[in-house]
Design an enzyme around this catalytic site. Structure first.
Site, PDB file in Angstrom:
ATOM      1  N   GLU A 193       0.819  -1.208   0.000  1.00 38.34           N
ATOM      2  CA  GLU A 193       0.000   0.000   0.000  1.00 38.34           C
ATOM      3  C   GLU A 193       0.859   1.268   0.000  1.00 38.34           C
ATOM      4  OE1 GLU A 193      -3.186   0.134  -0.224  1.00 38.34           O
ATOM      5  OE2 GLU A 193      -3.604   2.232   0.269  1.00 38.34           O
ATOM      6  N   ASP A 194       1.934   1.273   0.773  1.00 41.34           N
ATOM      7  CA  ASP A 194       2.632   2.539   1.052  1.00 41.34           C
ATOM      8  C   ASP A 194       4.043   2.664   0.482  1.00 41.34           C
ATOM      9  OD1 ASP A 194       0.426   3.351   2.480  1.00 41.34           O
ATOM     10  OD2 ASP A 194       1.202   2.654   4.402  1.00 41.34           O
TER      11      ASP A 194
END
Ligand code: MN
Length: 308
Positions: A88-89
């Protein structure tokens, strides 16, 4: 240059040692090479990110892994916990994880990522509370039927975020606490992980009903450790009398947590002075006869309150 300062580096090392120490206490294998690799890869991937608290972001997945190690989970779950935010990051992809850590870990991280994105979509769609609850519930249950470990990682993720909620804006605090109370705490309860459920409830209450929460904290001024010591003394005393009476029993005690006291006061419209069971002792015996015998012992030790 994005390098982590020495003080923070030490904290990461300390948390990692703690994680391995906990895993060694229950895991049959002593080879933690892959855990170490997941630690290094995730630390490197997150190295330029910081949390609102000012700490390096990687503190968060490390805490999540520790929460899961305390629940004695397998290596794949711990690795996925360390890596749960990288897809996700950071620039790492599911394929990268698959190549380096295998299908199982990549699958778990992917499941957590989907669950996280899903809950963001829901809050942005502005669905009503009822719709939100039902819909989220369905999706969560679906994810659960694939692999329950995805949900466990998500619960640990939420627990650490709740523990550090004070760094968020008041609006986020309200939204996250409400979602925790309505969705995550019931799931923890359903899975029978009461340790997580209790902490999620108490932390939610603190943000949703701060007045009620701090009022309770104030009134139950004695620290939790002191209360636990107090209940242990009662358990010891009761055990002695029960054993002397020749009754075979399992005896344990517990201290009620804030949220359950709050719920009781609210549902039954009572003040704290009217709540009798801030402490509870449970005596489990094999037969009905022993049950009455145990009750007799208790009545000899303490004065019964009529009508209760
Ligand atoms: Mn996370």
């Amino acid at each position: 240059n994005g390098d982590i300062p020495m003080r923070d580096k030490n904290e990461l090392t300390r948390l990692y040692s703690k994680l391995i120490k906990i895993m060694k206490s229950y895991h049959p294998s002593s080879d933690f090479t892959m855990i170490n690799q997941a630690y290094e890869v995730a630390k490197e991937a997150h190295k330029e990110q910081y949390r609102k608290s000012g700490e390096p972001f990687f503190i968060h997945p490390l805490h999540v892994a520790i929460i899961l190690a305390e629940l004695k989970l397998d290596k794949e779950t711990i690795m996925a916990a360390l890596l749960h935010d990288v897809v996700e990051d950071t620039e790492l992809t599911r394929e990268d994880l698959e190549r380096e850590f295998g299908h199982e870990v990549a699958f778990l991280v992917d499941g957590v990522t989907k669950l996280t994105n899903f809950s963001v979509e829901i809050s942005e769609a502005g669905l009503s509370k009822e719709e939100l609850k039902l819909e989220s519930f369905r999706k969560l249950i679906m994810a659960m039927s694939n692999d329950i470990r995805v949900i466990l990682i998500k619960l640990a993720d939420r627990l650490h975020n709740m523990r550090t909620l004070k760094y968020k804006s008041p609006e986020s605090q309200q939204r996250i606490a409400r979602e925790t109370m309505e969705i995550y705490s019931p799931i923890a309860q359903r899975l029978g992980i009461s340790k997580i459920k209790v902490e999620l409830d108490d932390l939610s209450l603190k943000y949703l009903e701060p007045e009620a929460y701090y009022d309770l904290v104030d009134k139950i001024a004695v620290r939790k450790s002191v209360r636990e010591k107090y209940i242990q003394n009662i358990v010891d005393e009761v055990s002695e009398h029960i054993v002397n009476a020749g009754i075979k029993a399992q005896i344990d005690g517990r201290v009620k947590h804030f949220f359950s006291i709050y719920k009781k006061m609210k549902n039954q419209n009572k003040t704290i002075d009217q709540i009798y069971d801030l402490f509870a002792v449970r005596i489990i015996v094999d037969t009905v006869k022993d049950c009455y015998a145990a009750l007799g012992v208790i009545h000899e030790m303490y004065k019964p309150i009529p009508g209760r």
